[in-house]
Design a protein around this motif. Sequence first.
Motif, short mmCIF file in Angstrom:
data_model
loop_
_atom_site.label_atom_id
_atom_site.label_comp_id
_atom_site.label_asym_id
_atom_site.label_seq_id
_atom_site.Cartn_x
_atom_site.Cartn_y
_atom_site.Cartn_z
N GLU A 306 0.83 -1.20 0.00
CA GLU A 306 0.00 0.00 0.00
C GLU A 306 0.87 1.26 0.00
O GLU A 306 0.61 2.21 -0.75
CB GLU A 306 -0.91 -0.01 1.22
N GLY A 309 2.63 1.64 -3.35
CA GLY A 309 1.68 2.10 -4.36
C GLY A 309 1.40 3.59 -4.24
O GLY A 309 1.34 4.32 -5.24
N THR A 310 1.26 4.07 -3.01
CA THR A 310 1.04 5.50 -2.79
C THR A 310 2.24 6.32 -3.27
O THR A 310 2.08 7.36 -3.91
CB THR A 310 0.79 5.77 -1.29
N ALA A 312 4.43 5.41 -5.54
CA ALA A 312 4.51 5.35 -7.00
C ALA A 312 3.55 6.35 -7.64
O ALA A 312 3.90 7.04 -8.61
CB ALA A 312 4.19 3.93 -7.47
N THR A 313 2.34 6.44 -7.09
CA THR A 313 1.37 7.42 -7.61
C THR A 313 1.85 8.85 -7.41
O THR A 313 1.76 9.70 -8.30
CB THR A 313 0.01 7.23 -6.92
N ARG A 314 2.40 9.10 -6.24
CA ARG A 314 2.83 10.45 -5.92
C ARG A 314 3.96 10.92 -6.84
O ARG A 314 4.00 12.08 -7.24
CB ARG A 314 3.27 10.49 -4.46
N TYR A 315 4.86 10.03 -7.16
CA TYR A 315 6.02 10.43 -7.94
C TYR A 315 5.83 10.27 -9.45
O TYR A 315 6.74 10.55 -10.22
CB TYR A 315 7.27 9.66 -7.48
N THR A 316 4.66 9.81 -9.90
CA THR A 316 4.39 9.75 -11.34
C THR A 316 3.26 10.69 -11.73
O THR A 316 2.82 10.70 -12.88
CB THR A 316 4.00 8.32 -11.76
N THR A 317 2.77 11.48 -10.77
CA THR A 317 1.70 12.45 -11.04
C THR A 317 2.30 13.83 -11.15
O THR A 317 3.15 14.22 -10.35
CB THR A 317 0.66 12.42 -9.90
N GLN A 319 2.93 17.61 -10.70
CA GLN A 319 2.74 18.44 -9.53
C GLN A 319 2.73 19.92 -9.90
O GLN A 319 3.53 20.36 -10.72
CB GLN A 319 3.86 18.17 -8.53
N THR A 334 3.48 16.44 -20.03
CA THR A 334 2.08 16.44 -19.60
C THR A 334 1.14 16.33 -20.79
O THR A 334 1.22 17.09 -21.74
CB THR A 334 1.76 17.74 -18.84
#
Length: 340
Positions: A306, A309-310, A312-317, A319, A334
């Motif tokens: 978990e 996964g969090t 991975a999402t944070r660093y591929t979104t 900002q 983007t």
Amino acid sequence: MKSSRLLSILLLLQTRGRMTAARLAEELEVSVRTIYRDVEALHAAGVPLYADAGHSGGYRLLDGYRTRLTGLNQGEAEALFLSGLPGPAAELGLGPALTAAQLKLRAALPPELRAQADRLRSRFHLDAPGWYAEHDDLRHLPQVADAVWRGRVLDVRYRRWKEPTDVDRRLEPYGLVLKSGRWYLVAGPGPRTYRVDQILRLTVREETFEPPGDFDLAGHWQRYQADFHARLHRAEATVRVAPGAVHRLTGTAARALAETGVPEPDGWIRAVLPIESVDHAHGRFLALGADIEVLGPPELRSRLAETIGTLATRYTTAQPTGDGITRAPRGRTTGLRDRP
């Protein structure tokens, strides 16, 4: 070897008084028969050594007899200087006394040993605490040490980790232990162990006490540590560790890896490691990144998955930045497909 043992017998009797042959043999790690022969040799050399018969008998020196031993060898002189830790002595309020004692010892040494001792002090410095250890509040340490020495009862206000945090205690201080740069007080009733830096307030009573006759501080501390580690690691985790990360495991985990580790075909090592709790292991294993895979328990594996996964999402979104422009992570554009 024999001459050294004879001097040891003299020192033991001089400092401890009457001792049986069996006790001397135990202290010097020889047979009782050897002690009998050594005592005969001391008699022949004119040492006023006497044997008392009966249940409370043993060997003793004539009252008032003192031997003057000036024959320190090089190793003994170096060990005496190396054993003087200036930091702990100063914390106990004994810094000036230690300095004075070392000066007197140095003055009494022959020139060649004095030079060796000076060389040792210039080449070795002992600093026990770790790099990131915070400086403990030790304002009460000298008073605690004095109470230990004089057998005085203490009233303390103590801060512990669980509720209620601040409690009042009446303590009978049996002894002090310095562990990894931190001072601990072993005190009755119990005895129990207290961190000196967590004593908030202290009052020394006029009341005195005597520690139990069979209490041994070193033995108690050894048992306390064994019990502490047994209570600390009550669970286990099955893991796979990359070969390059083996050196990053320390302490109990490193020992468990060496004892239970089994190499797998891909070079990774499968092992069962002791853990304090799922929460604690979660942080410890995350620090190893991609060099460890947790196979169980399921709760720990799920928690790690978990968190990863969090991340991975944070660093591929993409900002938002301070200028109001949304920027994609480096290497990405983007709203566009990744370039080949």
